[in-house]
Write a protein that holds these residues in place. Sequence first.
Motif: not given
Length: 100
Positions: A97-99
């Motif tokens: 889920a980063d970014g």
Amino acid sequence: MLWAISRVAVPNFAALREKYLQAHLDFLRSQKKILVLSGGTTSDDGQEFTGSLLIINVGSRAEAQAFEAGDPFAQAGMFRDVQIRRMRKGQWNPEAADGA
């Protein structure tokens, strides 16, 4: 146990959102010990709120229902449909889920 709470926004959600947003955010912060994930759902172009999805870790459906009912957005009648479903933890990859 994990519970997924899927909520569909009422047509005038955007008009109500600003009025109850701070109370909603304060509520979510106060539930940090059980709140695994939460976020608004949107139209494909990201321009319109369509509802929300929350994952919580509580011991029973009654606790999941109490959590949902305690949210100021729910108390303000901002959802036309609410589904609460028990779920199993399968894959867990928060880095994906980063970014987002």
